[in-house]
Write a protein that holds these residues in place. Structure first.
Motif, PDB file in Angstrom:
ATOM      1  N   SER A  60       0.838  -1.192   0.000  1.00  0.00           N
ATOM      2  CA  SER A  60       0.000   0.000   0.000  1.00  0.00           C
ATOM      3  C   SER A  60       0.874   1.243   0.000  1.00  0.00           C
ATOM      4  O   SER A  60       2.080   1.185   0.257  1.00  0.00           O
ATOM      5  N   TYR A 148       1.178  -2.627  -6.746  1.00  0.00           N
ATOM      6  CA  TYR A 148       1.021  -1.194  -6.525  1.00  0.00           C
ATOM      7  C   TYR A 148       2.037  -0.465  -7.396  1.00  0.00           C
ATOM      8  O   TYR A 148       3.226  -0.796  -7.385  1.00  0.00           O
ATOM      9  N   PRO A 443      -2.956   1.970  -7.315  1.00  0.00           N
ATOM     10  CA  PRO A 443      -2.841   0.649  -6.709  1.00  0.00           C
ATOM     11  C   PRO A 443      -3.910  -0.290  -7.259  1.00  0.00           C
ATOM     12  O   PRO A 443      -4.989   0.143  -7.640  1.00  0.00           O
TER      13      PRO A 443
END
Length: 447
Positions: A60, A148, A443
């Motif tokens: 993330s 991501y 992402p």
């Protein structure tokens, strides 16, 4: 005797009990099989949920892996990401799952500007009923992956429309206030635009009138939003973004693509420059470095100061190399275009709307947007809604007929997904930040 034997052989009254006894074992086994498998599948679903959380969490935007990847010179394994993914995975375990001794394999790798995680799990679930058939356990396994795209190296060329139409009131209340302020002017009809006269007729300078009466103009809000955008960019980057700012010119006599700030990674410098006040301003000068274009007098050059065609062509020429974003030397190029979408220029033969003489008033001609996009340059468009000015005869005759197509053309100018319309009652600063973040973040869960 024969009769008794025949009766005994033909008697079926005890068959149900016998058949039930014979079928009981497989029926119980089948039910047990379903229970054991259902339990195993339930645990497998829990493990998949934990693996998904670990895979996504490890890559993330705020993850340790994402921070580490931005400083990695070469591609390869991101060790801190593997550790973080493992912690997230086992942090999701229920007591029953924790007792299973789940075997895991975790990989977090960086390739170019993409961060990829893969979490594979395998466990053995003990059975209860299936032991009857000699099956003591059920094996379960699975894999979750996530990807991501770390913020690429990007160069933003911010093109701000500062032509006279951006002198309109920033809100409906500002428009009304400006109309009322100019209604008593005997030499000119009431006007919603704070046209900035710098010539002999400075007494009719509606820009000065707007400033004097605290009327907020569209250009004021855009300037503030541009400054705020530099702060957002700085907070979201590890020196991966550079910015340059351009307008359509300081004054109408020299209208054309004008550089306010050259391309730089010093985002504080960009923010400070666009909000900088003019040094030693003379009567008729603009208050800020980034401000409304001045005009010598009303109707100067037939009001043809808004050539999107020319501005986009010149900006296209300035962008000499278009990269993929993997490094500062290979930066992606983004044109961040802020405008109300109405062109006004000399364009007698190729205008998309009826002309008056050689004056062309039209929604943006997307041909010139496409030339940039064909080179791989992305265009992010913030359309500041062109306000209907129904009390204005010029608007009703020349702009109203194509009013509905203005946002359509602006959207078509933008690269897919990079269009945002902001009305006078919305926050332009919030809209600019949202559009910027949409460009730099991408992402996605891939499996």
């Amino acid at each position: 005797m024969g009769i008794l034997s025949s009766a005994f052989l033909s008697d079926r009254s005890g068959n149900f009990g016998i058949m039930t006894a014979l079928l009981m074992a497989p029926l119980v086994g089948a039910a047990g099989l379903a229970i054991d498998f259902s339990h195993a599948l339930s645990l497998r679903s829990e493990l998949y949920a934990a693996a998904d959380a670990a895979a996504v969490g490890a890559v993330s935007q705020k993850s340790s892996a994402a921070a580490a990847a931005t400083s990695m010179v070469q591609d390869g394994t991101v060790g801190v990401g593997q550790t973080e993914a493992r912690d997230i995975f086992f942090g999701q375990m229920s007591p029953e799952l924790a007792a299973l001794n789940v075997d895991t394999s975790i990989d977090v790798t960086k390739t170019a500007n993409k961060l990829r995680s893969q979490v594979t799990f395998k466990a053995t679930v003990p059975t209860s009923f299936m032991r009857i058939f000699g099956k003591d356990s059920v094996d379960i396994s699975g894999t979750a992956t996530a990807e991501y795209q770390t913020a690429s190296f990007m160069d933003f060329y911010i093109l701000v429309d500062n032509t006279p139409s951006m002198g309109v009131g920033a809100t409906p209340a500002d428009v009304t206030k400006m109309v009322n302020l100019t209604a008593s002017n005997k030499s000119n009809a009431s006007c919603a635009f704070a046209c900035h006269e710098s010539g002999a007729n400075k007494g009719k300078d509606y820009y000065a009138l707007a400033k004097k009466n605290s009327v907020t103009m569209r250009i004021d809000v855009v300037r503030q939003a541009t400054q705020a955008l530099t702060k957002t960019a700085k907070a979201d980057t590890e020196n991966q973004f550079r910015m340059a700012v351009y307008t359509f010119g300081v004054k109408a006599e020299a209208a054309g693509l004008t550089e306010v700030v050259s391309l730089t990674s010093d985002l504080d410098k960009v923010g400070n420059k666009v909000s900088e006040k003019t040094l030693n301003p003379q009567p008729g000068d603009s208050e800020y470095v980034l401000d409304l274009m001045t005009i010598p007098q009303q109707g100067y050059n037939n009001d043809t100061q808004t050539s999107f065609d020319n501005a986009l062509t010149l900006l296209n020429n300035k962008i000499t190399y278009v990269g993929s974003g993997t490094s500062s030397a290979d930066a992606q190029k983004i044109v961040f275009f802020v405008s109300d979408g109405v062109g006004d220029s000399y364009k007698a033969t190729t205008c998309t709307e009826p002309v008056t003489g050689q004056r062309c008033q039209e929604p943006i001609d997307i041909t010139f947007c496409q030339k940039l996009k064909d080179r791989g340059i992305k265009i992010a468009v913030l359309y500041t809604t062109y306000l209907p000015l129904l009390t204005n005869d010029w608007y009703n005759k020349w702009i109203k007929p194509f009013q509905a197509t203005i946002p359509t053309r602006m959207s078509a100018c933008a690269s897919p997904g990079y269009y945002f319309e902001v009305s006078p009652t919305d926050g332009i600063s919030d809209a600019m930040n949202a559009l910027f973040l949409k460009v730099v973040r991408a992402p996605r869960l891939t499996g």
